[in-house]
Design a protein around this motif. Structure first.
Motif, PDB file in Angstrom:
ATOM      1  N   ALA A 125       0.612  -1.281  -0.298  1.00 30.25           N
ATOM      2  CA  ALA A 125      -0.141  -0.172  -0.295  1.00 30.25           C
ATOM      3  C   ALA A 125       0.789   1.541  -0.454  1.00 30.25           C
ATOM      4  O   ALA A 125       0.643   2.051  -0.767  1.00 30.25           O
ATOM      5  CB  ALA A 125      -1.086  -0.091   1.626  1.00 30.25           C
ATOM      6  N   SER A 169       1.357   4.433  -2.899  1.00 32.66           N
ATOM      7  CA  SER A 169       1.321   5.892  -2.821  1.00 32.66           C
ATOM      8  C   SER A 169       2.215   6.938  -2.922  1.00 32.66           C
ATOM      9  O   SER A 169       3.302   6.541  -2.665  1.00 32.66           O
ATOM     10  CB  SER A 169       1.083   5.546  -1.260  1.00 32.66           C
ATOM     11  OG  SER A 169      -0.776   5.148  -0.738  1.00 32.66           O
ATOM     12  N   LEU A 187      -0.326   7.354   4.435  1.00 30.84           N
ATOM     13  CA  LEU A 187      -1.024   6.774   4.892  1.00 30.84           C
ATOM     14  C   LEU A 187      -1.210   6.769   6.307  1.00 30.84           C
ATOM     15  O   LEU A 187      -0.551   6.218   7.134  1.00 30.84           O
ATOM     16  CB  LEU A 187      -1.330   5.145   4.169  1.00 30.84           C
ATOM     17  CG  LEU A 187      -1.302   5.218   2.559  1.00 30.84           C
ATOM     18  CD1 LEU A 187      -1.809   3.615   2.887  1.00 30.84           C
ATOM     19  CD2 LEU A 187      -2.485   5.815   2.153  1.00 30.84           C
ATOM     20  N   ARG A 202      -6.182   3.858  10.156  1.00 39.18           N
ATOM     21  CA  ARG A 202      -6.479   3.611   9.317  1.00 39.18           C
ATOM     22  C   ARG A 202      -7.169   2.915   8.198  1.00 39.18           C
ATOM     23  O   ARG A 202      -8.060   2.053   8.283  1.00 39.18           O
ATOM     24  CB  ARG A 202      -7.932   4.833   9.924  1.00 39.18           C
ATOM     25  CG  ARG A 202      -8.231   5.728   8.881  1.00 39.18           C
ATOM     26  CD  ARG A 202      -9.299   6.905   9.628  1.00 39.18           C
ATOM     27  NE  ARG A 202      -9.380   7.948   9.086  1.00 39.18           N
ATOM     28  CZ  ARG A 202      -7.963   8.885   9.145  1.00 39.18           C
ATOM     29  NH1 ARG A 202      -8.256   8.696   9.456  1.00 39.18           N
ATOM     30  NH2 ARG A 202      -8.665  10.302   7.714  1.00 39.18           N
ATOM     31  N   HIS A 203      -6.470   3.577   7.193  1.00 38.21           N
ATOM     32  CA  HIS A 203      -6.371   3.068   5.967  1.00 38.21           C
ATOM     33  C   HIS A 203      -5.552   2.296   5.491  1.00 38.21           C
ATOM     34  O   HIS A 203      -6.496   0.700   4.870  1.00 38.21           O
ATOM     35  CB  HIS A 203      -5.561   4.722   4.971  1.00 38.21           C
ATOM     36  CG  HIS A 203      -6.820   5.575   4.755  1.00 38.21           C
ATOM     37  ND1 HIS A 203      -6.255   6.468   3.464  1.00 38.21           N
ATOM     38  CD2 HIS A 203      -7.819   6.412   5.559  1.00 38.21           C
ATOM     39  CE1 HIS A 203      -6.932   7.706   3.916  1.00 38.21           C
ATOM     40  NE2 HIS A 203      -8.327   7.330   4.745  1.00 38.21           N
ATOM     41  N   ARG A 228      -7.784  -0.845   6.757  1.00 33.82           N
ATOM     42  CA  ARG A 228      -9.322  -0.689   6.113  1.00 33.82           C
ATOM     43  C   ARG A 228      -8.642  -1.728   4.746  1.00 33.82           C
ATOM     44  O   ARG A 228      -8.811  -2.989   4.428  1.00 33.82           O
ATOM     45  CB  ARG A 228      -9.824   0.129   5.428  1.00 33.82           C
ATOM     46  CG  ARG A 228     -10.173   0.449   6.408  1.00 33.82           C
ATOM     47  CD  ARG A 228     -11.402   2.445   5.862  1.00 33.82           C
ATOM     48  NE  ARG A 228     -12.339   2.112   4.600  1.00 33.82           N
ATOM     49  CZ  ARG A 228     -13.156   1.752   4.739  1.00 33.82           C
ATOM     50  NH1 ARG A 228     -13.897   1.730   5.990  1.00 33.82           N
ATOM     51  NH2 ARG A 228     -14.240   1.551   4.181  1.00 33.82           N
ATOM     52  N   ILE A 229      -7.283  -1.493   4.294  1.00 30.36           N
ATOM     53  CA  ILE A 229      -6.848  -2.879   2.914  1.00 30.36           C
ATOM     54  C   ILE A 229      -6.069  -4.318   3.421  1.00 30.36           C
ATOM     55  O   ILE A 229      -6.374  -4.957   3.352  1.00 30.36           O
ATOM     56  CB  ILE A 229      -5.114  -1.831   2.634  1.00 30.36           C
ATOM     57  CG1 ILE A 229      -5.669  -0.199   2.097  1.00 30.36           C
ATOM     58  CG2 ILE A 229      -3.827  -2.462   2.456  1.00 30.36           C
ATOM     59  CD1 ILE A 229      -3.960   0.301   1.896  1.00 30.36           C
ATOM     60  N   LEU A 245     -10.301   2.868  -5.284  1.00 30.90           N
ATOM     61  CA  LEU A 245      -9.400   1.822  -3.781  1.00 30.90           C
ATOM     62  C   LEU A 245      -8.867   3.205  -3.008  1.00 30.90           C
ATOM     63  O   LEU A 245      -9.623   3.476  -1.410  1.00 30.90           O
ATOM     64  CB  LEU A 245      -7.824   2.038  -3.701  1.00 30.90           C
ATOM     65  CG  LEU A 245      -7.844   1.872  -2.713  1.00 30.90           C
ATOM     66  CD1 LEU A 245      -7.498   0.351  -1.265  1.00 30.90           C
ATOM     67  CD2 LEU A 245      -5.849   1.243  -2.725  1.00 30.90           C
ATOM     68  N   GLN A 246      -9.536   4.560  -3.385  1.00 26.63           N
ATOM     69  CA  GLN A 246      -9.746   5.712  -2.688  1.00 26.63           C
ATOM     70  C   GLN A 246     -10.916   6.292  -2.379  1.00 26.63           C
ATOM     71  O   GLN A 246     -10.807   6.189  -0.676  1.00 26.63           O
ATOM     72  CB  GLN A 246      -9.291   6.849  -3.254  1.00 26.63           C
ATOM     73  CG  GLN A 246      -7.607   7.279  -3.662  1.00 26.63           C
ATOM     74  CD  GLN A 246      -6.689   7.254  -2.138  1.00 26.63           C
ATOM     75  OE1 GLN A 246      -7.244   8.481  -0.761  1.00 26.63           O
ATOM     76  NE2 GLN A 246      -5.456   5.936  -2.225  1.00 26.63           N
ATOM     77  N   HIS A 276     -13.256   3.117  -1.295  1.00 29.40           N
ATOM     78  CA  HIS A 276     -13.342   2.699  -0.962  1.00 29.40           C
ATOM     79  C   HIS A 276     -12.417   3.375   1.621  1.00 29.40           C
ATOM     80  O   HIS A 276     -12.711   3.049   2.230  1.00 29.40           O
ATOM     81  CB  HIS A 276     -12.425   0.783  -0.788  1.00 29.40           C
ATOM     82  CG  HIS A 276     -12.671   0.467   0.158  1.00 29.40           C
ATOM     83  ND1 HIS A 276     -13.532  -0.414   0.344  1.00 29.40           N
ATOM     84  CD2 HIS A 276     -11.256  -0.763   0.971  1.00 29.40           C
ATOM     85  CE1 HIS A 276     -12.950  -1.359   2.009  1.00 29.40           C
ATOM     86  NE2 HIS A 276     -11.819  -1.003   1.522  1.00 29.40           N
ATOM     87  N   LEU A 277     -11.591   3.564   0.765  1.00 30.58           N
ATOM     88  CA  LEU A 277     -10.683   3.971   2.270  1.00 30.58           C
ATOM     89  C   LEU A 277     -11.469   5.447   2.709  1.00 30.58           C
ATOM     90  O   LEU A 277     -10.987   5.691   4.012  1.00 30.58           O
ATOM     91  CB  LEU A 277      -9.135   4.790   2.043  1.00 30.58           C
ATOM     92  CG  LEU A 277      -8.267   3.208   1.234  1.00 30.58           C
ATOM     93  CD1 LEU A 277      -7.146   4.104   1.143  1.00 30.58           C
ATOM     94  CD2 LEU A 277      -8.371   2.031   2.280  1.00 30.58           C
ATOM     95  N   ARG A 278     -11.512   6.213   1.830  1.00 28.67           N
ATOM     96  CA  ARG A 278     -12.555   7.053   2.325  1.00 28.67           C
ATOM     97  C   ARG A 278     -14.097   6.883   2.901  1.00 28.67           C
ATOM     98  O   ARG A 278     -14.316   7.363   4.173  1.00 28.67           O
ATOM     99  CB  ARG A 278     -12.583   8.794   1.580  1.00 28.67           C
ATOM    100  CG  ARG A 278     -11.616   8.962   1.106  1.00 28.67           C
ATOM    101  CD  ARG A 278     -12.145  10.317   0.207  1.00 28.67           C
ATOM    102  NE  ARG A 278     -12.971  10.133  -1.244  1.00 28.67           N
ATOM    103  CZ  ARG A 278     -12.046  10.331  -2.592  1.00 28.67           C
ATOM    104  NH1 ARG A 278     -10.932   9.651  -2.283  1.00 28.67           N
ATOM    105  NH2 ARG A 278     -12.559   9.407  -3.468  1.00 28.67           N
TER     106      ARG A 278
END
Length: 233
Positions: free
Chosen positions: A10, A14, A19, A22-23, A26-27, A227-228, A230-232
């Motif tokens: 990840a 990036s 990151l 919390r991100h 989630r990954i 993906l972004q 999903h992370l948000r």
């Protein structure tokens, strides 16, 4: 996919390589990795010097930032016209500790040289190089030369690389969902790092390097957007 691998993949993907926790959690969840497992992995990676942590954000260490730079270079290589010259590095240091030997071998592989025989490394001089690392200049005599016979088949398994590249192209086309896309993306980036980046004159017909890069760039743009989101979420 281990927690450590998920975190590294990840962050390596990036820009900048930073990151929030919390991100990364989630990954990890995409692969069924529990939050506690991810956080333990983060703590261990900070302790090992792989990551830096501040205000809940995790950043790659300098060593891994250099790896990311090589990864980026493999996606958009900086080459120059080839005049037939080869770079040759011959190890002339008499005594080297095992750790020094391992670090040297890692560096030479990262520079995309291949070992013809023990202590003799070479590649076509078609890559843009600002300087040679000190670990190389301290241990080697550097020579520019022209082999009388093409040594490429002795140095790289081009057929094997090409076959895997074509398999990954198909995998990119078939990838569905965030987890599968993440795994395929990481596999492509690892494979591009192994591309010797030879001049066209030394490559077999139909070489899939440029095609894989173009296919991956298009895939990555779409995947990053999903993906972004999903992370948000």
């Amino acid at each position: 996919m281990s927690a450590r691998s998920a975190v590294l993949s990840a962050l390596l993907g990036s820009h900048p390589p930073r990151l929030p926790a919390r991100h990364l959690v989630r990954i990890g969840a995409l692969f069924g990795i529990a939050e506690g497992t991810v956080r333990v992995a983060l703590s261990r990676m900070v302790a090992a010097g792989d990551l830096l942590q501040a205000d809940g954000q995790y950043t790659l260490s300098q060593r891994l930032v250099e790896r990311q730079a090589r990864q980026d270079e493999s996606r958009d290589p900086h080459t120059r016209p080839w005049d037939g010259t080869w770079e040759v590095a011959v190890v002339t240091a008499e005594r080297r500790a095992p750790a020094d030997r391992a670090a040297f071998r890692h560096t030479m592989t990262a520079l995309r040289l291949a070992e013809l025989r023990e202590g003799t490394w070479l590649r076509p001089a078609n890559l843009v190089r600002a300087t040679w690392p000190e670990i190389v200049t301290a241990q080697c005599t550097l020579i520019d030369g022209r082999p009388r016979r093409d040594p490429t088949p002795l140095l790289w398994d081009l057929d094997g690389w090409a076959a895997e590249a074509r398999r990954l192209e198909r995998a990119l086309d078939r990838a569905q969902g965030l987890a599968e896309g993440f795994l395929v993306s990481a596999a492509v980036l690892r494979h591009l790092l192994a591309d010797p980046l030879l001049p066209a004159e030394l490559l077999p017909d139909g070489w899939p390097g440029a095609g894989l890069r173009a296919r991956y760039d298009a895939f990555d743009r779409r995947y990053r957007e999903v993906l972004q989101e999903h992370l948000r979420g």
